[in-house]
Design a protein around this motif. Structure first.
Motif, PDB file in Angstrom:
ATOM      1  N   ARG A 194       0.837  -1.254  -0.071  1.00  0.00           N
ATOM      2  CA  ARG A 194       0.109   0.149  -0.101  1.00  0.00           C
ATOM      3  C   ARG A 194       0.868   1.208  -0.070  1.00  0.00           C
ATOM      4  NH1 ARG A 194      -4.768   1.360   4.664  1.00  0.00           N
ATOM      5  NH2 ARG A 194      -5.587   3.010   3.559  1.00  0.00           N
ATOM      6  N   TYR A 195       1.862   1.198   0.762  1.00  0.00           N
ATOM      7  CA  TYR A 195       2.837   2.330   0.989  1.00  0.00           C
ATOM      8  C   TYR A 195       4.334   2.125   0.344  1.00  0.00           C
ATOM      9  CZ  TYR A 195      -0.805   3.175   4.309  1.00  0.00           C
ATOM     10  OH  TYR A 195      -1.952   3.205   4.864  1.00  0.00           O
ATOM     11  N   ASP A 201      -8.039  -3.713   7.612  1.00  0.00           N
ATOM     12  CA  ASP A 201      -7.176  -2.505   7.587  1.00  0.00           C
ATOM     13  C   ASP A 201      -7.559  -1.297   6.413  1.00  0.00           C
ATOM     14  OD1 ASP A 201      -5.287  -2.909   9.591  1.00  0.00           O
ATOM     15  OD2 ASP A 201      -4.921  -4.783   8.349  1.00  0.00           O
ATOM     16  N   ASN A 202      -7.971  -2.048   5.377  1.00  0.00           N
ATOM     17  CA  ASN A 202      -8.419  -0.909   4.301  1.00  0.00           C
ATOM     18  C   ASN A 202      -9.663  -1.449   3.620  1.00  0.00           C
ATOM     19  OD1 ASN A 202      -8.251   1.122   2.588  1.00  0.00           O
ATOM     20  ND2 ASN A 202      -6.696   0.216   1.186  1.00  0.00           N
ATOM     21  N   GLU A 248      -7.985   8.675   0.099  1.00  0.00           N
ATOM     22  CA  GLU A 248      -7.245   7.535   0.730  1.00  0.00           C
ATOM     23  C   GLU A 248      -6.720   7.795   2.139  1.00  0.00           C
ATOM     24  OE1 GLU A 248      -4.846   4.023   0.423  1.00  0.00           O
ATOM     25  OE2 GLU A 248      -6.955   4.440  -0.520  1.00  0.00           O
ATOM     26  N   TRP A 249      -6.834   7.246   3.177  1.00  0.00           N
ATOM     27  CA  TRP A 249      -6.424   7.455   4.335  1.00  0.00           C
ATOM     28  C   TRP A 249      -6.250   6.209   5.169  1.00  0.00           C
ATOM     29  CZ3 TRP A 249      -9.984   9.169   8.852  1.00  0.00           C
ATOM     30  CH2 TRP A 249     -11.042   8.430   8.839  1.00  0.00           C
ATOM     31  N   ALA A 250      -5.520   6.330   6.404  1.00  0.00           N
ATOM     32  CA  ALA A 250      -5.024   5.247   6.916  1.00  0.00           C
ATOM     33  C   ALA A 250      -5.962   4.710   8.175  1.00  0.00           C
ATOM     34  CB  ALA A 250      -3.841   4.856   7.289  1.00  0.00           C
ATOM     35  N   PHE A 251      -6.943   5.848   8.549  1.00  0.00           N
ATOM     36  CA  PHE A 251      -7.678   5.704   9.833  1.00  0.00           C
ATOM     37  C   PHE A 251      -9.016   4.983   9.713  1.00  0.00           C
ATOM     38  CE2 PHE A 251      -4.974   7.023  13.428  1.00  0.00           C
ATOM     39  CZ  PHE A 251      -3.749   7.253  12.345  1.00  0.00           C
ATOM     40  N   LYS A 252      -9.340   4.302   8.736  1.00  0.00           N
ATOM     41  CA  LYS A 252     -10.842   3.936   8.380  1.00  0.00           C
ATOM     42  C   LYS A 252     -11.229   3.008   9.572  1.00  0.00           C
ATOM     43  CE  LYS A 252     -10.591   3.751   3.057  1.00  0.00           C
ATOM     44  NZ  LYS A 252     -10.581   2.755   2.273  1.00  0.00           N
ATOM     45  N   GLU A 270      -9.619   2.571  12.776  1.00  0.00           N
ATOM     46  CA  GLU A 270      -9.056   2.994  14.125  1.00  0.00           C
ATOM     47  C   GLU A 270     -10.101   3.130  15.098  1.00  0.00           C
ATOM     48  OE1 GLU A 270      -6.127   2.467  15.240  1.00  0.00           O
ATOM     49  OE2 GLU A 270      -5.662   1.806  13.308  1.00  0.00           O
ATOM     50  N   ARG A 316      -7.505  12.165  16.675  1.00  0.00           N
ATOM     51  CA  ARG A 316      -6.698  11.628  15.824  1.00  0.00           C
ATOM     52  C   ARG A 316      -7.342  11.414  14.436  1.00  0.00           C
ATOM     53  NH1 ARG A 316      -3.057   7.352  18.711  1.00  0.00           N
ATOM     54  NH2 ARG A 316      -4.880   6.171  18.279  1.00  0.00           N
ATOM     55  N   GLN A 329      -6.541  13.005  10.754  1.00  0.00           N
ATOM     56  CA  GLN A 329      -6.202  12.337   9.684  1.00  0.00           C
ATOM     57  C   GLN A 329      -7.127  12.563   8.489  1.00  0.00           C
ATOM     58  OE1 GLN A 329      -3.497  10.119   8.817  1.00  0.00           O
ATOM     59  NE2 GLN A 329      -2.445  10.692  11.011  1.00  0.00           N
TER      60      GLN A 329
END
Lengths: 666, 285
Positions: free
Chosen positions: A361-362, B161-162, B179-183, B185, B205, B209
């Motif tokens: 992904r990264y 996670d995604n 596109e973000w990483a905290f879907k 959390e 947080r 984000q």
């Protein structure tokens, strides 16, 4: 008339401690055809064996029953003993009084004794009907097949060839070298991996007794120990290696690009290519998928619709010796071998199941093997470690260990063994590349068992200043050009957060693609993780349950370079031992068929796990089966499957087994 | 999943603090010809309390709802992420036959554990959606929370996670998603009274984000997440000196807008952070 001698072993107190030996001897003497019975302290000892030999001669015995331990322990010993007394070694029967009576009925003297007497009676009934058997001798093809050109296969091929035997080394990729060729340095000495490997690769390429088949795969293997026949698929290279000089003009000028497999995708290669500069052979192959001319041909075949790809053929125009051969096709080569070594190696775990680490992904989350390529002076960045995203040198690097190791939830409960060490190595190397780099390693345990390994980890901690954090990572995400890594420090009992420039995943080891298919054609076993299984984990570490097939290296399980090399040499020693014989004695206790009774239903062929049953057509047109005695293991499945009762197993004939059961159930 | 009639379990939040979720759910389903038959005599699913007090109760309460749904013969759809989690958990536990017998006798209802449990996102994902007013230019951060996706083996929802389901629906509604990483959390869940400091930290947080990823608003599928992310923005302002003013909407409200409903019909005016300036600015209201 059978004259049977019965010998009861005390096995110290192992048997005599529980079983009433004098009573067993007395009962044995009463059995039909038994002309002599005696007991010995240790029948397997020199004294015991002498007593056995003397009794055979004195009492003119022509059958022997030994009541002792499991035949797995000493059957061979006693076969040799009776043979030295002039008896056919297959006129011996062992009754297992230890594992089957004394050890399992430790506190029941009477029951154990009665059972021992039963076992002796059954053995006597069976041996009375035994026939002398003779081992057949077969020739040995004095050539070995080594599958896989990594360090284990290279070492093995060289050792066999240097011992004077011919070797065919088959490698799937365009060059030998394997994983070791991809590595920058090796732990714990920090030797340059390529520098110590390439001399061996060159030796393989030049060895008069090694025939190297690269870009080739073993597809099928038939036959048996000493007499294998293998079909090897030589994939079309579209380059005539007899003409090619390896000058390199073609791969310098080829305009097509593809991700480099050798560089684990962090670099690119051309469509006509050698995987790396020191490749052996140093002559290219054309990758059909990415070659523009091949794409053009494919477009033509598909009906010439859509955009016309360029015809290219630049390599052909530039080649000074006309080595490009578009007509070359895949070719099946069939060769005979006496022994086979499987050294097919490993691939790394697909980390995409760990979404929390962000691999895939990264861009700045890479695998340890990718980092090796970035650190290698011959790698895509010429040894400058840079971030894939922006090409900047990373200053803070987080390593995550056990990615696809020691984790039942992803089906990988085992330890990949090398990761702890290469993480220490990579953190040391990063520091040497750039003193400003700070490495952090998230670990579960540090496993550094091996010569100078623990010291090496200490060096990473003390000299390179690598910070080891015991705990797992829960999340990795990008923020302001950094990768934020959340984890747990389970020794401090608190969460940690690190802003990293680069995250490196220590992906675990799993068997190479196609390992199962190869194991199936070779009739060797593999475990739940598809690692190949050795014949005995302690005492037969490079052999398989199939005679003549040996193992070396990581195809069997995770191991490091020294272990792989040792195994390559060990397998070579086994192969040389086999090939040094002119003939092999075949186990005579195999199935045989009574062609008169066989109705040709071929049920036996279906149940045979060793493909040992062929068919033949008799003169009257009847189809009957024939046993390939080289392949038959004497398992007896065909005998029980045979409806007309045409099958029999030598040494375990129907008559013998029925007599044995009858004696037991008297 | 493509049935047109579903048994519908609103759950208590949708009767109270999250009425707008219930209203917008019903509107959207009506427009898409999805018939929702509200369960008769439905009661609490156990929510966040039951399983921290009594493991049997934590299965028995949702099992009762499963049994009632089973009697209708229809698949069950839930909008609340917590209810979805509890119902899926109960269905998972009831796969054990002894447990099924025990719980059946406890709730005094016959339950064969045959009810299919779907979250509304899954149901809508499988349908054609006739868009009347595309949400052009609206940048949405889809926030799924933890309850829908974890544990994966039990919820069988999407990548933990995604996840992508809500993103896909928002795309179909014409919106952009960030596109973000905290879907997924944690937002602090049911802790705003016991440990407001933790809830504020975690929710802050997530919002930071989302804002950093360039979102105009958040889309959520959980009443609890909604209240933490929406209502607590006031408190974040006083604690962190950070005034987000970022609207937090139920995905059904955004979908409803795209289907042509007015903001009022979807109760978009009922949130603490006013979404109307944003929607007006984008020409969506």
């Amino acid at each position: 008339m059978a004259r049977i001698g019965v010998f009861i072993c005390h096995c110290g107190s192992n048997i005599a401690g529980t079983v009433d030996i004098p009573r067993v001897v007395a009962e044995a003497q009463k059995l039909p055809m038994v002309v002599h019975a005696e007991d010995n302290e240790y029948t397997c000892s020199e004294v015991g064996q002498r007593s056995l030999r003397e009794a055979i001669q004195e009492h003119r015995l022509n059958r022997v029953v030994i009541g002792a331990c499991s035949p797995r322990m000493h059957e061979n010993t006693f076969r040799n003993t009776v043979a030295s007394a002039g008896l056919n070694p297959y006129l011996l029967e062992m009754a297992n009084l230890r594992e089957h009576a004394s050890w399992v009925h430790g506190d029941q003297r009477e029951a154990a004794t009665v059972k021992a007497i039963d076992l002796i009676r059954a053995a006597v009934a069976k041996v009375a009907r035994a026939q002398p058997l003779f081992a057949r001798q077969i020739g040995v093809t004095k050539r070995a097949l080594v599958i896989g050109g990594g360090i284990a296969g290279i070492q093995c091929a060289l050792d066999i060839a240097n011992a004077g035997f011919e070797v065919v080394l088959v490698e799937r990729t365009p060059s030998i070298g394997g994983r070791m060729a991809q590595l920058d340095k090796t732990f714990p000495t920090l030797d340059c991996s390529a520098c110590i490997l390439t001399p061996k690769m060159v030796e393989v390429g030049q060895h008069p007794r090694i025939r190297l088949l690269t870009y080739a795969e073993v597809k099928e293997v038939r036959g048996f120990v000493g007499n294998f026949e293998a079909d090897i698929l030589q994939k079309a290279r579209h380059v005539d290696h007899d003409k090619c000089l390896g000058c390199g003009i073609c791969w310098q000028k080829c305009p097509a690009r593809a991700p480099s497999e050798f560089d684990m995708g962090v670099g690119q290669r051309t469509a006509i290519y050698i995987p790396f500069a020191q490749a052996v052979p140093g002559k290219p192959v054309i990758d059909r998928e990415h070659c523009r001319y091949q794409q053009y041909l494919e477009w033509q075949r598909a009906g010439a619709e859509g955009k016309k790809p360029p015809e290219c053929r630049i390599c052909e125009k530039l080649c000074p010796v006309g080595a490009i051969d578009w007509e070359q096709r895949d070719e099946m080569i069939t060769e005979e071998f006496g022994a086979i070594v499987v050294a097919t190696g490993y691939k790394t775990f697909d980390h995409s199941v760990y979404g929390e680490y962000g691999g895939g992904r990264y861009p700045d989350v890479i695998t340890s093997l990718q980092l090796e390529r970035l650190m290698s002076a011959s790698g895509p960045t010429l040894g400058e470690v840079t971030r894939p995203s922006d090409g900047q040198p990373p200053k803070t690097v987080v390593f995550i260990s056990c990615v696809g190791s020691r984790d039942d939830s992803v089906g990988r409960p085992y330890c990949s063994k090398v990761c702890c060490m290469y993480l220490a190595k990579q953190s040391i190397m990063l520091k040497e590349h750039d003193p400003e780099v700070q490495s952090y390693i998230f670990y579960i345990d540090i496993r550094a068992g091996g010569k100078n390994y623990e010291e090496f980890v200490r060096r990473a901690q003390e000299e390179a200043g690598t910070v080891y954090i015991r705990g797992r990572v829960s999340k990795t995400y990008p923020e302001k050009g950094k990768l934020i890594v959340w984890g747990e420090d389970s020794l401090m009992g608190r969460p940690v957060q690190i802003a990293a420039d680069l995250v490196v995943l220590a992906t675990g080891i799993e068997p190479s693609e196609g390992a199962i298919e190869l194991a199936q054609t070779l009739h060797i076993s593999y475990d739940v993780h598809s690692f190949l299984v050795e014949a005995h984990p302690k005492l037969r570490p490079v052999e398989t349950m199939t005679d003549g097939v040996f193992l070396a290296g990581t195809a069997m399980g995770p191991m490091d370079i020294p272990d792989s090399v040792a195994q390559g040499s060990a397998a070579a020693a086994k192969v040389c031992g086999l090939l040094s014989k002119d003939t092999l004695a075949l186990e005579p206790m195999v199935a045989n068929v009574n062609a008169v009774k066989c109705v040709g239903c071929l049920l036996c062929q279906q149940v045979c796990p060793f493909k040992a049953i062929d068919t033949e057509t008799l003169r009257d047109g009847r189809i009957v089966v024939r046993i390939n005695e080289g392949l038959c293991k004497g398992c007896g499945l065909c005998v029980s499957a045979c409806r007309p009762g045409a099958m029999n197993l030598r040494g375990f004939s129907n008559e013998q087994l029925l007599a044995q059961v009858k004696a037991l159930t008297r | 999943m493509s049935a047109s009639s579903y048994a519908y379990y609103p759950g208590c939040a949708l009767q109270g603090t999250a009425r707008e979720y219930d209203v917008s759910t019903r509107q959207v389903c009506r427009r898409l010809d999805i018939e929702l038959q509200e369960l008769k005599e439905w009661a609490c699913c156990g929510a966040s309390s039951a399983h921290s007090l009594d493991r049997r109760l934590a299965v028995a309460l949702p099992a009762r709802e499963l049994a009632i749904a089973e009697a209708t013969g229809l698949p069950l759809v839930v909008a609340c992420a917590m209810c979805y989690s509890r119902l899926r958990f109960a269905a998972h536990e009831l796969e054990d036959e002894a447990k099924l017998r025990e719980i059946s006798s406890l709730i005094e209802r016959e339950c064969k554990n045959t009810t299919q449990v779907w979250h509304l996102l899954q149901v809508l994902d499988a349908r054609d959606i006739p868009i009347a007013r595309p949400l052009r230019g609206l940048r949405v951060a889809c926030y799924y929370g933890c309850l829908l996706v974890r544990p994966t083996d039990i919820t069988h929802f999407d990548d933990e996670d995604n996840p992508q389901v809500m993103d896909g629906l928002m795309h179909r509604a014409g919106a952009e998603t960030v596109e973000w990483a905290f879907k997924t959390e944690c937002c602090g869940a049911g802790m705003p009274f016991a440990r407001r400091d933790i809830v504020l930290k975690l929710s802050h947080r997530i919002l930071a984000q989302a804002r950093g990823a360039g979102a105009d608003c958040l889309a959520v599928a959980c009443p609890m997440c909604h209240s933490n992310l929406d209502m607590q923005q006031l408190n974040m302002k006083s604690v962190f000196k950070d005034d987000f003013q970022i609207p937090v909407l139920y995905f059904t409200q955004l979908l409803g807008l795209a289907l042509g409903f007015s903001p009022k019909e979807l109760h978009i005016n009922k949130h603490f952070v006013d979404a109307m300036p944003l929607l007006r600015g984008k020409g969506l209201a």
